[in-house]
Design a protein around this motif. Sequence first.
Motif, PDB file in Angstrom:
ATOM      1  N   VAL A   1       0.832  -1.204   0.000  1.00 47.82           N
ATOM      2  CA  VAL A   1       0.000   0.000   0.000  1.00 47.82           C
ATOM      3  C   VAL A   1       0.867   1.255   0.000  1.00 47.82           C
ATOM      4  O   VAL A   1       0.649   2.190  -0.791  1.00 47.82           O
ATOM      5  CB  VAL A   1      -0.951  -0.003   1.219  1.00 47.82           C
ATOM      6  CG1 VAL A   1      -1.643   1.353   1.372  1.00 47.82           C
ATOM      7  CG2 VAL A   1      -1.990  -1.100   1.081  1.00 47.82           C
ATOM      8  N   VAL A   2       1.857   1.283   0.875  1.00 49.22           N
ATOM      9  CA  VAL A   2       2.720   2.467   0.967  1.00 49.22           C
ATOM     10  C   VAL A   2       3.534   2.647  -0.309  1.00 49.22           C
ATOM     11  O   VAL A   2       3.647   3.763  -0.832  1.00 49.22           O
ATOM     12  CB  VAL A   2       3.645   2.344   2.198  1.00 49.22           C
ATOM     13  CG1 VAL A   2       4.682   3.459   2.208  1.00 49.22           C
ATOM     14  CG2 VAL A   2       2.818   2.384   3.478  1.00 49.22           C
ATOM     15  N   VAL A   3       4.095   1.558  -0.827  1.00 48.05           N
ATOM     16  CA  VAL A   3       4.860   1.659  -2.069  1.00 48.05           C
ATOM     17  C   VAL A   3       3.963   2.093  -3.218  1.00 48.05           C
ATOM     18  O   VAL A   3       4.379   2.874  -4.092  1.00 48.05           O
ATOM     19  CB  VAL A   3       5.551   0.315  -2.378  1.00 48.05           C
ATOM     20  CG1 VAL A   3       6.169   0.329  -3.777  1.00 48.05           C
ATOM     21  CG2 VAL A   3       6.635   0.035  -1.343  1.00 48.05           C
ATOM     22  N   GLY A   4       2.719   1.610  -3.232  1.00 44.52           N
ATOM     23  CA  GLY A   4       1.785   2.025  -4.273  1.00 44.52           C
ATOM     24  C   GLY A   4       1.531   3.524  -4.244  1.00 44.52           C
ATOM     25  O   GLY A   4       1.511   4.188  -5.292  1.00 44.52           O
ATOM     26  N   VAL A   5       1.349   4.084  -3.054  1.00 43.06           N
ATOM     27  CA  VAL A   5       1.135   5.530  -2.937  1.00 43.06           C
ATOM     28  C   VAL A   5       2.385   6.291  -3.369  1.00 43.06           C
ATOM     29  O   VAL A   5       2.295   7.303  -4.093  1.00 43.06           O
ATOM     30  CB  VAL A   5       0.751   5.886  -1.489  1.00 43.06           C
ATOM     31  CG1 VAL A   5       0.704   7.398  -1.304  1.00 43.06           C
ATOM     32  CG2 VAL A   5      -0.592   5.273  -1.128  1.00 43.06           C
ATOM     33  N   LEU A   6       3.552   5.826  -2.945  1.00 42.63           N
ATOM     34  CA  LEU A   6       4.794   6.508  -3.326  1.00 42.63           C
ATOM     35  C   LEU A   6       5.032   6.426  -4.835  1.00 42.63           C
ATOM     36  O   LEU A   6       5.517   7.390  -5.451  1.00 42.63           O
ATOM     37  CB  LEU A   6       5.975   5.898  -2.571  1.00 42.63           C
ATOM     38  CG  LEU A   6       5.962   6.087  -1.051  1.00 42.63           C
ATOM     39  CD1 LEU A   6       7.166   5.393  -0.423  1.00 42.63           C
ATOM     40  CD2 LEU A   6       5.955   7.567  -0.685  1.00 42.63           C
ATOM     41  N   LEU A   7       4.689   5.288  -5.445  1.00 43.61           N
ATOM     42  CA  LEU A   7       4.842   5.166  -6.892  1.00 43.61           C
ATOM     43  C   LEU A   7       3.868   6.074  -7.637  1.00 43.61           C
ATOM     44  O   LEU A   7       4.205   6.612  -8.700  1.00 43.61           O
ATOM     45  CB  LEU A   7       4.636   3.714  -7.323  1.00 43.61           C
ATOM     46  CG  LEU A   7       5.833   2.780  -7.145  1.00 43.61           C
ATOM     47  CD1 LEU A   7       5.461   1.365  -7.547  1.00 43.61           C
ATOM     48  CD2 LEU A   7       7.018   3.261  -7.968  1.00 43.61           C
ATOM     49  N   CYS A   8       2.672   6.236  -7.102  1.00 43.25           N
ATOM     50  CA  CYS A   8       1.730   7.182  -7.714  1.00 43.25           C
ATOM     51  C   CYS A   8       2.333   8.585  -7.732  1.00 43.25           C
ATOM     52  O   CYS A   8       2.247   9.300  -8.745  1.00 43.25           O
ATOM     53  CB  CYS A   8       0.407   7.187  -6.944  1.00 43.25           C
ATOM     54  SG  CYS A   8      -0.645   5.742  -7.225  1.00 43.25           S
ATOM     55  N   CYS A   9       2.933   8.982  -6.628  1.00 42.20           N
ATOM     56  CA  CYS A   9       3.553  10.307  -6.560  1.00 42.20           C
ATOM     57  C   CYS A   9       4.758  10.397  -7.491  1.00 42.20           C
ATOM     58  O   CYS A   9       4.956  11.423  -8.168  1.00 42.20           O
ATOM     59  CB  CYS A   9       3.964  10.608  -5.125  1.00 42.20           C
ATOM     60  SG  CYS A   9       2.590  10.726  -3.955  1.00 42.20           S
TER      61      CYS A   9
ATOM     62  N   PHE B   1       6.370  21.051  -9.180  1.00 42.47           N
ATOM     63  CA  PHE B   1       7.083  21.591  -8.017  1.00 42.47           C
ATOM     64  C   PHE B   1       6.601  20.926  -6.727  1.00 42.47           C
ATOM     65  O   PHE B   1       7.396  20.571  -5.858  1.00 42.47           O
ATOM     66  CB  PHE B   1       6.875  23.105  -7.948  1.00 42.47           C
ATOM     67  CG  PHE B   1       7.563  23.750  -6.774  1.00 42.47           C
ATOM     68  CD1 PHE B   1       8.930  23.968  -6.785  1.00 42.47           C
ATOM     69  CD2 PHE B   1       6.836  24.133  -5.651  1.00 42.47           C
ATOM     70  CE1 PHE B   1       9.567  24.564  -5.699  1.00 42.47           C
ATOM     71  CE2 PHE B   1       7.459  24.718  -4.567  1.00 42.47           C
ATOM     72  CZ  PHE B   1       8.826  24.944  -4.588  1.00 42.47           C
ATOM     73  N   VAL B   2       5.274  20.748  -6.612  1.00 39.79           N
ATOM     74  CA  VAL B   2       4.728  20.117  -5.407  1.00 39.79           C
ATOM     75  C   VAL B   2       5.238  18.685  -5.271  1.00 39.79           C
ATOM     76  O   VAL B   2       5.699  18.267  -4.198  1.00 39.79           O
ATOM     77  CB  VAL B   2       3.186  20.141  -5.453  1.00 39.79           C
ATOM     78  CG1 VAL B   2       2.601  19.290  -4.328  1.00 39.79           C
ATOM     79  CG2 VAL B   2       2.675  21.566  -5.342  1.00 39.79           C
ATOM     80  N   PHE B   3       5.180  17.925  -6.355  1.00 34.89           N
ATOM     81  CA  PHE B   3       5.644  16.540  -6.296  1.00 34.89           C
ATOM     82  C   PHE B   3       7.159  16.471  -6.067  1.00 34.89           C
ATOM     83  O   PHE B   3       7.653  15.564  -5.379  1.00 34.89           O
ATOM     84  CB  PHE B   3       5.274  15.801  -7.582  1.00 34.89           C
ATOM     85  CG  PHE B   3       3.823  15.449  -7.679  1.00 34.89           C
ATOM     86  CD1 PHE B   3       3.236  14.601  -6.759  1.00 34.89           C
ATOM     87  CD2 PHE B   3       3.029  15.971  -8.695  1.00 34.89           C
ATOM     88  CE1 PHE B   3       1.888  14.276  -6.843  1.00 34.89           C
ATOM     89  CE2 PHE B   3       1.682  15.655  -8.791  1.00 34.89           C
ATOM     90  CZ  PHE B   3       1.107  14.808  -7.857  1.00 34.89           C
ATOM     91  N   LEU B   4       7.892  17.427  -6.637  1.00 31.99           N
ATOM     92  CA  LEU B   4       9.344  17.434  -6.447  1.00 31.99           C
ATOM     93  C   LEU B   4       9.706  17.723  -4.998  1.00 31.99           C
ATOM     94  O   LEU B   4      10.600  17.074  -4.431  1.00 31.99           O
ATOM     95  CB  LEU B   4       9.978  18.472  -7.370  1.00 31.99           C
ATOM     96  CG  LEU B   4      11.514  18.581  -7.301  1.00 31.99           C
ATOM     97  CD1 LEU B   4      12.152  17.252  -7.671  1.00 31.99           C
ATOM     98  CD2 LEU B   4      12.005  19.702  -8.215  1.00 31.99           C
ATOM     99  N   VAL B   5       9.014  18.670  -4.390  1.00 30.59           N
ATOM    100  CA  VAL B   5       9.261  18.965  -2.980  1.00 30.59           C
ATOM    101  C   VAL B   5       8.954  17.741  -2.124  1.00 30.59           C
ATOM    102  O   VAL B   5       9.701  17.405  -1.190  1.00 30.59           O
ATOM    103  CB  VAL B   5       8.424  20.173  -2.531  1.00 30.59           C
ATOM    104  CG1 VAL B   5       8.477  20.343  -1.017  1.00 30.59           C
ATOM    105  CG2 VAL B   5       8.920  21.449  -3.209  1.00 30.59           C
ATOM    106  N   GLY B   6       7.853  17.065  -2.444  1.00 29.75           N
ATOM    107  CA  GLY B   6       7.525  15.855  -1.697  1.00 29.75           C
ATOM    108  C   GLY B   6       8.569  14.771  -1.852  1.00 29.75           C
ATOM    109  O   GLY B   6       8.933  14.097  -0.885  1.00 29.75           O
TER     110      GLY B   6
END
Length: 314
Positions: A42-50, A95-100
Motif C-alpha cells: 500500500v505504501v509503495v503504491g502511494v509513493l509510486l503514484c507520486c 514543483f509540489v511533487f518534487l518537494v515531496g
Amino acid sequence: MGALPGLVALGALLAVLGPRLLARARWATREPVVALWAWQCVVVGVLLCCACALVLTGAAAWPAVRGLVFTGAPAGVEAAYGFPLARPWAVAAAFVFLVGGLRTAMAVAYEVAGAHAVRRRKRHQLSRQAPDLHPELRASSERSDRSEQLVVVERAEPQAWSLPGPVPRLVVTTGALQRLSSRELDALLAHERGHVRARHHWLLSAAEALLSGFPGVKLFAHFRDQVGRLVELAADDSAARRHGRLATAIALVELNPDSACPHPLAQIPARVDRLLGGVPRLRAPHRLALTVAALTLPLAPLVLSFAPGLTALR
C-alpha cells in the motif's frame, strides 16, 4: 492527459482506503508476515503514484524533461499523453511533487544515518559492558559460527534484544538467564533471530522516516504503528514454530511483563493470549491470494503510467 488524474485518484484511494481495510482485516493477526507485505505494498503504491505523477508533470512542464522521458519512444507515444501547450499548472504540480520527493529522500537519509549512529553507539556501549574474547578464542568462535554472536550482560533485570550488523548480536542479561529455562531461553533467542533475519529494523526505520517526513499523513502514522505491532507478532510466530507456543509465551511473561510498548496490540498480555489461543494459520492458497492481491497495488501506478503509450502502439 488521463494518466495524471488517474494516478492522483489512485494514490488518494490507496492512502484513504488501504489503512482502513488492513486495520479491520481479521486475518492480519493470524498472518502477520502477509499483513506486513500488504502494508508495504500500500505504501509503495502511494509513493509510486507520486513518483509517476512527478515524471508526467515534469514532462508536461518542461520540454527538456519531456524529450528525456520519451527518448527512443516510437512515433505517437508522446502525443498519446496529450501534454498541453499551456504549462503553468504543470509547473506548479511538478514543483509540489518534487518537494515531496526531496522531503521523502531527506527523511529517509536522516533516519538511516540516525539509526546507524544509534546502533554504533550501542555496539560501543556493549563492548564496554561485555568485552570481546581473546583474539585466539574469538578466531575459533568465528570459525564455528560467523552468522551471529551471543552476548551476556551482567544485569539483574531480565532483558533481551538484538543488535543488527554485519555479525548480528543477540544480547541477554544474567537476570534473563536466571529466570528462564533452557527451552524458554531458546524461544527468546529465536524471537530475536526472527527480527534480525527478516530485517525488521529496516522496515521500522522506513516507517519512522516516512512519518517524520510527513507527520500529517495518516497513512504513514498507521503504517508505523502497524509495523511496530506486526513485527513482534511475526517474531513470536517464528519462535513458536521452533520451540512451541507455551515456551514462547512463558518467555514473554518472564521477560518484560510490564513493558510499556507504544503499540497496544503488541503488548505482552495480548501477545501471550494470541500464542496460547493457538489460532490456526490461513491455508496456503488463501495466503497466496492475499500476497498476489497486495502485489497488484504497486503495479497499478505503473500500468496507469504506461497505458497511454501502450495504447498508441496498437
